[in-house]
Scaffold this active site. Structure first.
Site, PDB file in Angstrom:
ATOM      1  N   ASN A   1       0.816  -1.393  -0.099  1.00  0.00           N
ATOM      2  CA  ASN A   1      -0.011   0.160  -0.009  1.00  0.00           C
ATOM      3  C   ASN A   1       0.852   1.090  -0.098  1.00  0.00           C
ATOM      4  OD1 ASN A   1      -1.827   1.985   0.443  1.00  0.00           O
ATOM      5  ND2 ASN A   1      -3.059   1.029   2.132  1.00  0.00           N
TER       6      ASN A   1
ATOM      7  N   ASN B   1      -8.566   6.011   3.816  1.00  0.00           N
ATOM      8  CA  ASN B   1      -9.712   5.449   3.650  1.00  0.00           C
ATOM      9  C   ASN B   1     -10.234   5.117   4.639  1.00  0.00           C
ATOM     10  OD1 ASN B   1      -9.989   4.099   0.051  1.00  0.00           O
ATOM     11  ND2 ASN B   1      -8.693   5.617   0.978  1.00  0.00           N
TER      12      ASN B   1
ATOM     13  N   LYS C   1       3.313   1.586   3.293  1.00  0.00           N
ATOM     14  CA  LYS C   1       2.459   1.454   4.243  1.00  0.00           C
ATOM     15  C   LYS C   1       3.054   0.684   5.451  1.00  0.00           C
ATOM     16  CE  LYS C   1      -2.263   1.512   5.906  1.00  0.00           C
ATOM     17  NZ  LYS C   1      -3.906   1.659   5.596  1.00  0.00           N
TER      18      LYS C   1
ATOM     19  N   GLU D   1      -6.079  -5.658   4.820  1.00  0.00           N
ATOM     20  CA  GLU D   1      -4.718  -5.067   4.435  1.00  0.00           C
ATOM     21  C   GLU D   1      -3.761  -6.180   4.894  1.00  0.00           C
ATOM     22  OE1 GLU D   1      -6.215  -0.494   5.482  1.00  0.00           O
ATOM     23  OE2 GLU D   1      -4.332  -0.620   4.528  1.00  0.00           O
TER      24      GLU D   1
ATOM     25  N   CYS E   1      -2.923   6.763   6.151  1.00  0.00           N
ATOM     26  CA  CYS E   1      -4.227   6.193   6.882  1.00  0.00           C
ATOM     27  C   CYS E   1      -3.875   5.647   8.295  1.00  0.00           C
ATOM     28  CB  CYS E   1      -4.673   5.003   5.946  1.00  0.00           C
ATOM     29  SG  CYS E   1      -6.603   5.013   6.402  1.00  0.00           S
TER      30      CYS E   1
HETATM   31  N1  ING Z   1      -8.125   2.497   7.570  1.00  0.00           N
HETATM   32  C1  ING Z   1      -8.634   2.810   9.051  1.00  0.00           C
HETATM   33  C2  ING Z   1      -7.797   3.973   9.680  1.00  0.00           C
HETATM   34  O1  ING Z   1      -6.879   3.627  10.283  1.00  0.00           O
HETATM   35  C3  ING Z   1      -9.233   1.936  11.176  1.00  0.00           C
HETATM   36  C4  ING Z   1      -8.700   1.499   9.772  1.00  0.00           C
HETATM   37  C5  ING Z   1      -9.907   2.783  11.511  1.00  0.00           C
HETATM   38  C6  ING Z   1      -8.134   1.302  12.285  1.00  0.00           C
HETATM   39  C7  ING Z   1     -10.010   2.898  12.688  1.00  0.00           C
HETATM   40  C8  ING Z   1      -8.586   1.568  13.421  1.00  0.00           C
HETATM   41  C9  ING Z   1      -9.480   2.348  13.864  1.00  0.00           C
HETATM   42  O2  ING Z   1      -8.391   4.839   9.381  1.00  0.00           O
HETATM   43  C10 ING Z   1      -7.093   2.429   7.133  1.00  0.00           C
HETATM   44  N2  ING Z   1      -7.219   2.131   5.722  1.00  0.00           N
HETATM   45  O3  ING Z   1      -5.933   2.255   7.616  1.00  0.00           O
END
Ligand code: ING
Length: 312
Positions: A110, A197, A127, A146, A172
């Site tokens: 990623n 995302n 990432k 992921e 992210c």
């Molecule tokens: N998405 C989310 C992020 O870290 C996540 C996954 C959301 C993990 C909320 C923990 C809490 O924003 C990605 N793609 O990392």
């Protein structure tokens, strides 16, 4: 003491949904429109989202081969993305782009890149903090694969000189981890750019939906302030084939204050003229690392992965 004003026209190009049926060319056409909009607002650098060219495919169960065939870029730029590089060069814009990378050796990452206003790729990031899981969760409303589709990034957190500023980047989930920004601030980063995302719904527990936005902004604001840096974060958001992801793209000043924030969950540009001297005040005084940090007391941060027993 006033520093000579150094500024950068900084824009975030938020993208609305990219559906399974949308091809890369459709996404690139939208991104070219966003670039022109950003330019008209005085931008010199534009931040696009994570995995900007396709739908957020880690929400679907498939084999790695199927994912790599349909959603990964084998070259960058490639035929579908070359028009984006051409437009950026024509407009004299630098940009950050997130996409799924398949290396010539067949390794999946990623990935994000920083591209100079002449269209040259100045830096790459893969990432490191991969959220989610690698097993199939058939009872979940969607997957978050992921850890199945991507290898952990192997390039570290690095900082690049572009357009007169020291710019770091991440992706992210990285934005939730303080180590991410501190490693780049220790390389004298002045701005950290990132795409994301972020699904509104947590598949692991019934987390109140508003918390997704709260923790997203909290992470950006705390990190900007604690490192004396600007942070610019671009969402891909809205409902992709019915699966909703949060917006709230934002540009945060070294004060920790949100200076621009998206209003919609569609394609939208937010832009500021970032005063880079603002960060200098915080790095000179409150967060003067050389004067105030005491690494000899921080060893656990590097020596331990998970939490353990109190040190004797
Ligand atoms: N998405 C989310 C992020 O870290 C996540 C996954 C959301 C993990 C909320 C923990 C809490 O924003 C990605 N793609 O990392």
């Amino acid at each position: 003491m006033t520093s000579k004003k150094r500024t950068l026209g900084l824009a975030v190009a938020q993208m609305g949904p990219v559906h399974l049926a949308d091809d890369r060319l459709a996404a690139v056409r939208r991104m070219i429109e966003l670039m022109r909009d950003a330019k008209s607002r005085g931008a010199e650098f534009v931040v696009f989202p994570e995995l900007a060219l396709t739908t957020f495919f880690p929400r679907y169960w498939m084999t790695e081969e199927q994912a790599q065939e349909r959603f990964f870029e084998k070259t960058m730029p490639g035929p579908a993305t070359q028009p984006l590089f051409d437009e950026a060069r024509a407009l004299g814009l630098g940009f950050y782009l997130g996409f799924a990378e398949l290396t010539p050796q067949g390794r999946p990452f990623n990935t994000s890149i920083i591209v100079g206003p002449d269209g040259s790729i100045l830096g790459k990031y893969r990432k490191i903090h991969l959220p989610g899981h690698s097993d199939h969760k058939p009872d979940a409303p969607f997957q978050h694969l992921e850890k199945k589709f991507f290898d952990v990034g192997d390039l570290g957190f690095r900082v690049f000189d572009t357009q007169g500023v020291r710019m770091g980047m991440c992706l992210c989930n990285d934005r939730r981890w303080p180590e991410t920004y501190r490693v780049m601030a220790l390389q004298s980063a002045e701005i950290v750019v990132l795409g994301y995302n972020t699904p509104s719904v947590n598949i692991h527990w019934n987390e109140p939906v508003h918390l997704r936005t709260t923790t997203h902004l909290l992470s950006l604001q705390a990190s900007a302030y604690q490192n004396g840096i600007w942070v610019a974060a671009a969402a891909k958001c809205g409902a992709e084939d019915g699966f909703h992801m949060i917006g709230s793209s934002a540009i945060v000043a070294p004060t920790g204050e949100i200076v621009a924030r998206s209003l919609t969950e569609e394609d939208e540009v937010i832009a500021v003229r970032a005063d880079l001297s603002l960060g200098e005040f915080f790095r000179e005084h409150v967060f003067n690392f050389a004067k105030h940090r005491r690494p000899e007391h921080y060893r656990l941060i590097v020596e331990r992965t998970g939490a353990g027993e109190p040190i004797a």
